[in-house]
Motif scaffolding. Structure first.
Motif, PDB file in Angstrom:
ATOM      1  N   MET A  64     -46.054  43.744  70.205  1.00  0.00           N
ATOM      2  CA  MET A  64     -46.583  42.604  70.945  1.00  0.00           C
ATOM      3  C   MET A  64     -45.867  41.308  70.618  1.00  0.00           C
ATOM      4  O   MET A  64     -46.243  40.235  71.117  1.00  0.00           O
ATOM      5  CB  MET A  64     -48.088  42.478  70.683  1.00  0.00           C
ATOM      6  N   GLY A  65     -44.853  41.387  69.768  1.00  0.00           N
ATOM      7  CA  GLY A  65     -44.059  40.204  69.459  1.00  0.00           C
ATOM      8  C   GLY A  65     -44.767  39.195  68.584  1.00  0.00           C
ATOM      9  O   GLY A  65     -44.496  37.991  68.665  1.00  0.00           O
ATOM     10  N   VAL A  66     -45.667  39.669  67.730  1.00  0.00           N
ATOM     11  CA  VAL A  66     -46.418  38.783  66.827  1.00  0.00           C
ATOM     12  C   VAL A  66     -45.770  38.811  65.450  1.00  0.00           C
ATOM     13  O   VAL A  66     -45.626  39.879  64.847  1.00  0.00           O
ATOM     14  CB  VAL A  66     -47.890  39.223  66.723  1.00  0.00           C
ATOM     15  N   GLU A  67     -45.369  37.661  64.955  1.00  0.00           N
ATOM     16  CA  GLU A  67     -44.758  37.574  63.627  1.00  0.00           C
ATOM     17  C   GLU A  67     -45.852  37.366  62.584  1.00  0.00           C
ATOM     18  O   GLU A  67     -46.535  36.350  62.586  1.00  0.00           O
ATOM     19  CB  GLU A  67     -43.745  36.431  63.577  1.00  0.00           C
ATOM     20  N   ASN A  68     -46.011  38.341  61.727  1.00  0.00           N
ATOM     21  CA  ASN A  68     -47.022  38.258  60.680  1.00  0.00           C
ATOM     22  C   ASN A  68     -46.599  39.174  59.542  1.00  0.00           C
ATOM     23  O   ASN A  68     -46.507  40.392  59.719  1.00  0.00           O
ATOM     24  CB  ASN A  68     -48.393  38.675  61.213  1.00  0.00           C
ATOM     25  N   ASP A  69     -46.324  38.590  58.387  1.00  0.00           N
ATOM     26  CA  ASP A  69     -45.919  39.388  57.232  1.00  0.00           C
ATOM     27  C   ASP A  69     -47.090  40.127  56.609  1.00  0.00           C
ATOM     28  O   ASP A  69     -46.896  41.019  55.784  1.00  0.00           O
ATOM     29  CB  ASP A  69     -45.273  38.479  56.176  1.00  0.00           C
ATOM     30  N   ALA A  70     -48.321  39.750  56.990  1.00  0.00           N
ATOM     31  CA  ALA A  70     -49.512  40.409  56.436  1.00  0.00           C
ATOM     32  C   ALA A  70     -50.458  40.782  57.571  1.00  0.00           C
ATOM     33  O   ALA A  70     -51.490  40.138  57.764  1.00  0.00           O
ATOM     34  CB  ALA A  70     -50.209  39.493  55.434  1.00  0.00           C
ATOM     35  N   PRO A  71     -50.121  41.813  58.363  1.00  0.00           N
ATOM     36  CA  PRO A  71     -50.997  42.223  59.473  1.00  0.00           C
ATOM     37  C   PRO A  71     -52.330  42.738  58.952  1.00  0.00           C
ATOM     38  O   PRO A  71     -52.471  43.017  57.746  1.00  0.00           O
ATOM     39  CB  PRO A  71     -50.197  43.337  60.151  1.00  0.00           C
ATOM     40  N   PRO A  72     -53.334  42.859  59.818  1.00  0.00           N
ATOM     41  CA  PRO A  72     -54.656  43.318  59.381  1.00  0.00           C
ATOM     42  C   PRO A  72     -54.567  44.592  58.546  1.00  0.00           C
ATOM     43  O   PRO A  72     -53.951  45.575  58.959  1.00  0.00           O
ATOM     44  CB  PRO A  72     -55.387  43.569  60.702  1.00  0.00           C
ATOM     45  N   SER A  73     -55.173  44.554  57.371  1.00  0.00           N
ATOM     46  CA  SER A  73     -55.059  45.684  56.439  1.00  0.00           C
ATOM     47  C   SER A  73     -56.317  46.547  56.398  1.00  0.00           C
ATOM     48  O   SER A  73     -56.320  47.606  55.761  1.00  0.00           O
ATOM     49  CB  SER A  73     -54.764  45.162  55.031  1.00  0.00           C
ATOM     50  N   GLU A  74     -57.386  46.126  57.073  1.00  0.00           N
ATOM     51  CA  GLU A  74     -58.634  46.897  57.022  1.00  0.00           C
ATOM     52  C   GLU A  74     -58.536  48.210  57.793  1.00  0.00           C
ATOM     53  O   GLU A  74     -59.296  49.140  57.541  1.00  0.00           O
ATOM     54  CB  GLU A  74     -59.795  46.077  57.605  1.00  0.00           C
ATOM     55  N   GLU A  97     -41.488  48.046  78.230  1.00  0.00           N
ATOM     56  CA  GLU A  97     -42.447  47.132  78.844  1.00  0.00           C
ATOM     57  C   GLU A  97     -43.876  47.649  78.671  1.00  0.00           C
ATOM     58  O   GLU A  97     -44.807  46.892  78.388  1.00  0.00           O
ATOM     59  CB  GLU A  97     -42.138  46.971  80.333  1.00  0.00           C
ATOM     60  N   MET A  98     -44.055  48.965  78.850  1.00  0.00           N
ATOM     61  CA  MET A  98     -45.394  49.535  78.831  1.00  0.00           C
ATOM     62  C   MET A  98     -45.925  49.760  77.421  1.00  0.00           C
ATOM     63  O   MET A  98     -47.115  50.029  77.252  1.00  0.00           O
ATOM     64  CB  MET A  98     -45.406  50.850  79.607  1.00  0.00           C
ATOM     65  N   LEU A  99     -45.065  49.665  76.416  1.00  0.00           N
ATOM     66  CA  LEU A  99     -45.540  49.837  75.046  1.00  0.00           C
ATOM     67  C   LEU A  99     -46.583  48.792  74.676  1.00  0.00           C
ATOM     68  O   LEU A  99     -47.525  49.079  73.938  1.00  0.00           O
ATOM     69  CB  LEU A  99     -44.367  49.750  74.061  1.00  0.00           C
ATOM     70  N   SER A 100     -46.397  47.577  75.163  1.00  0.00           N
ATOM     71  CA  SER A 100     -47.302  46.488  74.778  1.00  0.00           C
ATOM     72  C   SER A 100     -48.367  46.216  75.832  1.00  0.00           C
ATOM     73  O   SER A 100     -49.187  45.318  75.657  1.00  0.00           O
ATOM     74  CB  SER A 100     -46.503  45.208  74.539  1.00  0.00           C
ATOM     75  N   ARG A 101     -48.356  46.971  76.918  1.00  0.00           N
ATOM     76  CA  ARG A 101     -49.321  46.735  77.985  1.00  0.00           C
ATOM     77  C   ARG A 101     -50.465  47.730  77.872  1.00  0.00           C
ATOM     78  O   ARG A 101     -50.241  48.930  77.748  1.00  0.00           O
ATOM     79  CB  ARG A 101     -48.639  46.883  79.349  1.00  0.00           C
ATOM     80  N   PRO A 102     -51.713  47.258  77.918  1.00  0.00           N
ATOM     81  CA  PRO A 102     -52.852  48.190  77.850  1.00  0.00           C
ATOM     82  C   PRO A 102     -52.801  49.223  78.962  1.00  0.00           C
ATOM     83  O   PRO A 102     -52.240  48.990  80.035  1.00  0.00           O
ATOM     84  CB  PRO A 102     -54.070  47.271  78.004  1.00  0.00           C
ATOM     85  N   ARG A 103     -53.392  50.362  78.676  1.00  0.00           N
ATOM     86  CA  ARG A 103     -53.501  51.398  79.710  1.00  0.00           C
ATOM     87  C   ARG A 103     -54.571  51.035  80.719  1.00  0.00           C
ATOM     88  O   ARG A 103     -54.399  51.181  81.913  1.00  0.00           O
ATOM     89  CB  ARG A 103     -53.823  52.734  79.050  1.00  0.00           C
ATOM     90  N   LYS A 104     -55.725  50.563  80.214  1.00  0.00           N
ATOM     91  CA  LYS A 104     -56.782  50.129  81.119  1.00  0.00           C
ATOM     92  C   LYS A 104     -57.653  49.093  80.426  1.00  0.00           C
ATOM     93  O   LYS A 104     -57.672  48.983  79.194  1.00  0.00           O
ATOM     94  CB  LYS A 104     -57.636  51.301  81.601  1.00  0.00           C
ATOM     95  N   MET A 144     -46.806  48.072  63.433  1.00  0.00           N
ATOM     96  CA  MET A 144     -46.097  48.433  64.648  1.00  0.00           C
ATOM     97  C   MET A 144     -46.645  47.671  65.846  1.00  0.00           C
ATOM     98  O   MET A 144     -45.885  47.222  66.712  1.00  0.00           O
ATOM     99  CB  MET A 144     -46.199  49.942  64.884  1.00  0.00           C
ATOM    100  N   LEU A 145     -47.960  47.497  65.911  1.00  0.00           N
ATOM    101  CA  LEU A 145     -48.553  46.780  67.030  1.00  0.00           C
ATOM    102  C   LEU A 145     -48.099  45.319  67.031  1.00  0.00           C
ATOM    103  O   LEU A 145     -47.841  44.746  68.091  1.00  0.00           O
ATOM    104  CB  LEU A 145     -50.074  46.869  66.975  1.00  0.00           C
ATOM    105  N   CYS A 146     -47.986  44.717  65.852  1.00  0.00           N
ATOM    106  CA  CYS A 146     -47.465  43.348  65.770  1.00  0.00           C
ATOM    107  C   CYS A 146     -46.057  43.283  66.358  1.00  0.00           C
ATOM    108  O   CYS A 146     -45.730  42.381  67.128  1.00  0.00           O
ATOM    109  CB  CYS A 146     -47.444  42.873  64.316  1.00  0.00           C
ATOM    110  N   SER A 147     -45.220  44.237  65.991  1.00  0.00           N
ATOM    111  CA  SER A 147     -43.848  44.255  66.499  1.00  0.00           C
ATOM    112  C   SER A 147     -43.814  44.464  68.000  1.00  0.00           C
ATOM    113  O   SER A 147     -43.080  43.783  68.722  1.00  0.00           O
ATOM    114  CB  SER A 147     -43.046  45.364  65.803  1.00  0.00           C
TER     115      SER A 147
END
Length: 477
Positions: free
Chosen positions: A142-152, A60-67, A137-140
């Motif tokens: 947060m449950g975001v499906e994107n085959d081309a996550p931000p590459s910058e 649960e806490m993996l996708s939740r901001p710390r602050k 990993m962040l896409c996974s």
């Protein structure tokens, strides 16, 4: 008489249905679910309406901001993920972060780190994740499906969100977690998200606490650098004291833990001295120390405990490791594993090192066990090494904590900063990554009071200060 009974029964039935429908609206995923569900389940008639859910605190806490830090143009206010008012602002910022990960922004350009800081000094919302992630990993997480996550960017840990105006949509600034010189600003279409500037005042009104990131204070300690987002604050909260205990004092609990690593824990060869229990089998060995420290090592990388397929994704393997740790904890405790993943998830998928640290009453519990010749030092609650889907090394300081009264934190942030600056100025080029409130467990049986903790860049250990002077070096080792 019969008709009156029918009427009464009908009214009662309608009333019960109204309660059920209302509860479903409140608790079926709305904003009030987390804040009210625990209270409601304690009521004698409402608890029947809610089936028990399996809650994974680490996942649960993996996708939740710390602050989250809100700047309304006049003052900063911080919200931590344990604050009651945290979910509403987190829900709004999460939508924007997910939009960034999906690639919904219509325009982007590179910015300097100074420009990134300047955005923070204006009306803005700063969102800090608990650890750094690769974009994939962040896409996974947060449950975001994107085959081309931000590459910058190669790694991500925090965001700066700028509110929309009458002419423009929301902006989001992102920097590389390991390289401040690599930062970008992204613009969303005006109709994408509703976050007008005047809404920021909603989250800062009626709050007199002081918060300010280090870069904005102008403080430059001699001999020590600070991460620009070390947060200065003036509160000294009352905190719960913790009484630690060792679940592995029970021989049966130890046998249950061993059964997750050995095919037959009862026949594993065992020997030891001074309370240490050593177990040996063909493919690995394990040690249970009197303190509650448990260690397992496989004899070879292909002989470890299989938790995932070799072709499983990084995210799947990490989830399997979390599940393994939770199941192991379930063998010695009837409570969920209250721990957080504390290692950055930015590694290669075939060789993964994961650390987890205990989390009690909204605050981290740092572990500091010095090696004694027979065991290596331990700097986390749990340390796991995984190779090609197999656990080849597993270490856990098994520890339960019970509340034992409360106390007011000694000292303040400035005093803690002065202490850590004095201590670390003896090092070469030290950088203080963070200063925060938590607990330090050194394996002793005494009650733990909250103290000041500091993270140092490049050092896996956490350092503590209890707020009293003079402080000896031994106390922070």
């Amino acid at each position: 008489m019969f008709k009156e009974r029918v009427k009464t029964a009908a009214i009662v039935l309608l009333f019960v249905n109204l309660i059920v429908l209302t509860c479903r609206l409140w608790f079926g995923g709305g904003l009030l679910r987390d804040e009210i569900a625990d209270f409601a389940r304690g009521l004698p008639f409402v608890d029947k309406l809610f089936p028990e859910e399996s809650i994974s605190i680490p996942r649960e806490m993996l996708s939740r901001p710390r602050k989250i830090l809100v700047n309304d143009g006049a003052l900063w206010i911080a919200y931590y993920n344990t604050d009651v008012a945290f979910p509403p602002i987190e829900n709004r910022t999460r939508q924007i972060i997910e939009g960034f990960l999906r690639g919904d922004a219509t325009d982007s350009k590179a910015v300097t780190f100074r420009e990134w800081q300047a955005a923070l000094e204006n009306m803005s919302i700063y969102v800090e994740l608990p650890i750094a992630y690769t974009p994939e990993m962040l896409c996974s997480v947060m449950g975001v499906e994107n085959d081309a996550p931000p590459s910058e960017l190669s790694t991500i840990k925090d965001f700066v969100i700028l509110p929309s105006t009458g002419e423009t949509g929301v902006f989001i600034l992102v920097r590389d977690a390991y390289n401040n010189d690599n930062a970008y600003i992204y613009q969303f279409p005006k109709e994408s998200f509703s976050l007008p500037a005047e809404d920021l005042a909603i989250y800062t009104e009626n709050n007199s606490d002081y918060y300010e990131p280090a870069f904005s204070t102008g403080v430059e300690p001699e001999g020590v650098d600070m991460d620009p987002m070390v947060l200065f604050f003036d509160s000294r909260p009352s905190t719960v004291d913790l009484l630690p205990s060792n679940p592995l004092e029970s021989a049966e609990n130890g046998r249950q833990v061993l059964s997750s690593f050995f095919k037959n824990a009862d026949t594993a060869g065992r020997y030891g001295e001074e309370g240490t229990r050593v177990f040996v089998e063909n493919y690995g060995d394990a040690v249970i120390y009197p303190s509650g420290l448990f260690e397992y090592r496989a004899v070879d990388e292909d002989k470890g405990v299989k938790i995932a397929e070799t072709y499983s994704s990084y995210y799947e393997t990490v989830n399997s490791a979390i599940s393994f740790a939770e199941n192991l904890w379930g063998k010695v405790s009837g409570h969920p594993l209250s721990a957080l993943v504390s290692s950055d998830l930015t590694q290669a998928a075939d060789h993964i090192h994961i650390t987890m640290d205990y989390y009690q009453y909204g605050r981290p519990v740092a572990v500091r066990l010095d090696g004694d010749g027979s065991s290596e030092p331990m700097n986390h609650g749990i340390e796991i090494d995984i190779v090609s889907g197999r656990i080849v090394s597993y270490r856990q300081f098994f520890r339960s904590y019970a509340p034992e009264g409360s106390s007011v934190l000694n000292g303040d942030f400035v005093g803690a900063l002065d202490h850590f600056v004095d201590y670390f100025s003896l090092r070469d080029d030290p950088v203080i990554s963070d200063i925060y409130i938590g607990y330090m467990d050194r394996g002793e049986n005494e009650s733990l009071s909250a103290c000041w903790l500091a993270d140092i860049k490049g050092d896996e250990r956490v350092y503590s200060y209890d707020g009293e002077e003079p402080e000896s070096e031994v106390a922070v080792e």
